[in-house]
Design a protein around this motif. Structure first.
Motif, short mmCIF file in Angstrom:
data_model
loop_
_atom_site.label_atom_id
_atom_site.label_comp_id
_atom_site.label_asym_id
_atom_site.label_seq_id
_atom_site.Cartn_x
_atom_site.Cartn_y
_atom_site.Cartn_z
N GLU A 8 -0.22 -12.67 -14.44
CA GLU A 8 -1.11 -12.64 -13.15
C GLU A 8 -0.22 -12.34 -11.77
O GLU A 8 -0.72 -11.49 -10.91
N ALA A 9 0.90 -12.87 -11.75
CA ALA A 9 2.00 -12.50 -10.59
C ALA A 9 2.07 -10.96 -10.55
O ALA A 9 2.10 -10.51 -9.26
N SER A 10 2.46 -10.38 -11.61
CA SER A 10 2.54 -8.89 -11.78
C SER A 10 1.36 -8.17 -11.13
O SER A 10 1.41 -7.26 -10.27
N ALA A 11 0.27 -8.78 -11.70
CA ALA A 11 -0.95 -7.89 -11.24
C ALA A 11 -1.37 -7.96 -9.63
O ALA A 11 -1.67 -7.20 -9.01
N ARG A 12 -1.07 -9.06 -9.29
CA ARG A 12 -0.96 -9.34 -7.77
C ARG A 12 -0.02 -8.39 -7.00
O ARG A 12 -0.65 -7.79 -5.79
N GLU A 13 1.33 -8.33 -7.33
CA GLU A 13 2.09 -7.55 -6.76
C GLU A 13 1.85 -6.21 -6.71
O GLU A 13 1.74 -5.30 -5.85
N LEU A 14 1.23 -5.82 -8.13
CA LEU A 14 0.88 -4.39 -8.16
C LEU A 14 -0.72 -4.05 -6.97
O LEU A 14 -0.59 -3.16 -6.77
N ARG A 15 -1.40 -5.06 -7.05
CA ARG A 15 -2.45 -4.89 -6.05
C ARG A 15 -1.94 -4.75 -4.72
O ARG A 15 -2.42 -3.95 -3.77
N ARG A 16 -1.06 -5.59 -4.51
CA ARG A 16 -0.40 -5.46 -2.68
C ARG A 16 0.52 -4.11 -2.92
O ARG A 16 0.22 -3.44 -1.57
N ALA A 17 1.04 -3.35 -3.49
CA ALA A 17 1.81 -2.09 -3.73
C ALA A 17 1.12 -1.01 -3.68
O ALA A 17 1.35 -0.04 -3.14
N LEU A 18 -0.13 -0.95 -4.42
CA LEU A 18 -1.00 0.12 -4.45
C LEU A 18 -1.97 0.20 -3.35
O LEU A 18 -2.35 -0.59 -2.85
N LYS A 19 -2.27 1.59 -3.05
CA LYS A 19 -3.42 1.99 -2.31
C LYS A 19 -4.60 1.59 -2.88
O LYS A 19 -4.84 1.53 -4.03
N PRO A 20 -5.69 1.28 -2.03
CA PRO A 20 -6.98 1.14 -2.47
C PRO A 20 -7.36 2.20 -3.70
O PRO A 20 -7.44 3.32 -3.48
N GLY A 43 0.77 -1.21 -0.03
CA GLY A 43 -0.08 -0.05 0.02
C GLY A 43 0.79 1.24 0.04
O GLY A 43 0.36 2.16 0.71
N CYS A 44 2.09 1.28 -0.64
CA CYS A 44 2.85 2.49 -0.66
C CYS A 44 2.65 3.20 -1.65
O CYS A 44 3.16 4.61 -1.69
N ALA A 45 1.75 3.10 -2.77
CA ALA A 45 1.97 4.00 -4.10
C ALA A 45 0.42 4.30 -4.19
O ALA A 45 -0.61 3.50 -4.09
N ASP A 46 0.39 5.55 -5.01
CA ASP A 46 -0.77 6.17 -5.33
C ASP A 46 -1.15 5.97 -6.63
O ASP A 46 -2.31 6.19 -7.33
N ALA A 47 -0.16 5.21 -7.68
CA ALA A 47 -0.22 4.97 -8.95
C ALA A 47 0.79 4.18 -9.50
O ALA A 47 2.00 4.13 -8.75
N ALA A 48 0.65 3.34 -10.51
CA ALA A 48 1.61 2.71 -10.79
C ALA A 48 1.88 2.89 -12.21
O ALA A 48 0.86 3.07 -13.23
N TRP A 49 3.07 3.04 -13.10
CA TRP A 49 3.30 3.31 -14.44
C TRP A 49 3.97 2.09 -14.96
O TRP A 49 5.33 1.61 -14.44
N LEU A 50 3.53 1.52 -16.17
CA LEU A 50 4.26 0.51 -16.82
C LEU A 50 4.40 1.02 -18.10
O LEU A 50 3.56 0.86 -19.07
N GLY A 51 5.87 1.50 -18.48
CA GLY A 51 5.92 2.28 -19.68
C GLY A 51 6.75 1.33 -20.62
O GLY A 51 7.85 0.90 -20.60
N SER A 52 6.15 0.52 -21.50
CA SER A 52 6.80 -0.16 -22.85
C SER A 52 7.41 -1.45 -22.11
O SER A 52 8.45 -1.92 -22.39
#
Length: 246
Positions: free
Chosen positions: A118-130, A100-109
Motif C-alpha cells: 500500500e505504501a509503495s502504491a501511494r509513492e508511485l501515485r505521487r511520482a507518476l503523472k496523472p 509527478g515526474c514519470a510517464d510510467a513505472a516499471w517493477l520487474g520481478s
C-alpha cells in the motif's frame, strides 16, 4: 519475503545469470510499447532496477530517460548510469524522486520484495503523472507453470505461492486509486538452447533455486539436462506475467 542482500560477487552473479538477453525480450518490448506509449522525452521510473538491464533496454528501445531506483549498493553500482539513466538509492516505499515526474513505472520481478504494498502504491501515485501506467513484471501464485524454473524444479512453485497474488496486488494499489487494465503472460528467451541455459545457471544468484534442498536442486538439474539432450535445439523460453495498472 525476506530481503535479499547482495555483495559485489552476488550482484555480478545475478547480472551474469539472471539478466535476460535483450534479443529474447521482443514480446516484452511490444507489450510495453502498447501499454505505455513511450517516446523520446518521456521518463520511466524503474523501481527495483537491479543491475539495470531493463533501464538500459527502455532507453535503447524508446529513447526515454530512466530513473533507476535500487536499494542494494552492489547492484546499483552495475547500472550503466549516464545522463539518460540515473541510478538512485531508494525503495518503492520511499522513492527519491519529485512528484509527478514519470510517464510510467516499471517493477520487474520486485513486487514480492516490497515490505508494504500500500505504501509503495501511494509513492508511485505521487511520482507518476496523472493517468501514467504501472507495469508489473512478475511471477504470481497459480500462474507460474510455464516458468522454466518451475518446469524443471517444480518445488520452486511453493516459493511463488508465498508471493502476493494478482488480487492482493490489485487491492493494494486500489487504495492509491489504481485499477487493473490488463494481465497477460509473455515469453522471454533466456538462452538459445536448454543446454546453454543449464550451463549458465548460478544457484546462488537465484532465490528460488537457492531455497531448494540440495537433493531437489540436483533432481531439477538432471531433468533440465535430460530435456536438453532430448531436444538440443529447444530454446530456453520462460513466461512471466505483465500486470498493467493505471
Amino acid at each position: 519475503m525476506a530481503e535479499t542482500r547482495y555483495d559485489s560477487r552476488a550482484a555480478a552473479d545475478y547480472q551474469a545469470a539472471r539478466e535476460v538477453p535483450r534479443d529474447g525480450l521482443d514480446a516484452w518490448r511490444t507489450a510495453v510499447s502498447a501499454a505505455a506509449g513511450l517516446a523520446p522525452g518521456m521518463t520511466v521510473l524503474d523501481v527495483g532496477a537491479g543491475t539495470g538491464a531493463f533501464a538500459s533496454a527502455f532507453h535503447a528501445w524508446f529513447g526515454v530517460r530512466v530513473l533507476a531506483v535500487e536499494p542494494a549498493a552492489a547492484m546499483r553500482a552495475l547500472i550503466p548510469a549516464s545522463e539518460e539513466i540515473r541510478a538512485l538509492d531508494g525503495k518503492a516505499e520511499s522513492l527519491p524522486v519529485p512528484d509527478g515526474c514519470a510517464d510510467a513505472a516499471w517493477l520487474g520481478s520486485v513486487i514480492h520484495h516490497l515490505d508494504d504494498l500500500e505504501a509503495s502504491a501511494r509513492e508511485l501515485r505521487r511520482a507518476l503523472k496523472p493517468g501514467a501506467p504501472v507495469l508489473i513484471r512478475n511471477s504470481f501464485p497459480g500462474r507460474c507453470d510455464r516458468d522454466l524454473r518451475v518446469r524443471f524444479f517444480p518445488e520452486t512453485a511453493g516459493l511463488v505461492d508465498t508471493y502476493p497474488t494478482v488480487d492482493r496486488v490489485c487491492a493494494a494499489f486500489a487504495t492509491a486509486g489504481f485499477a487493473q487494465v490488463s494481465l497477460r503472460p509473455l515469453p522471454q528467451r533466456s538462452a538459445p538452447t536448454l543446454t546453454a541455459y543449464a550451463d549458465g545457471l548460478r544457484r546462488a544468484a537465484d532465490s528460488k533455486l537457492r531455497a531448494l534442498p540440495d537433493a531437489a536442486y540436483a533432481r531439477g538439474l538432471a531433468r533440465l539436462r535430460a530435456a536438453a539432450e532430448a531436444d538440443p535445439t529447444e530454446p530456453a523460453t520462460s513466461w512471466m506475467d505483465l500486470l498493467v495498472l493505471t
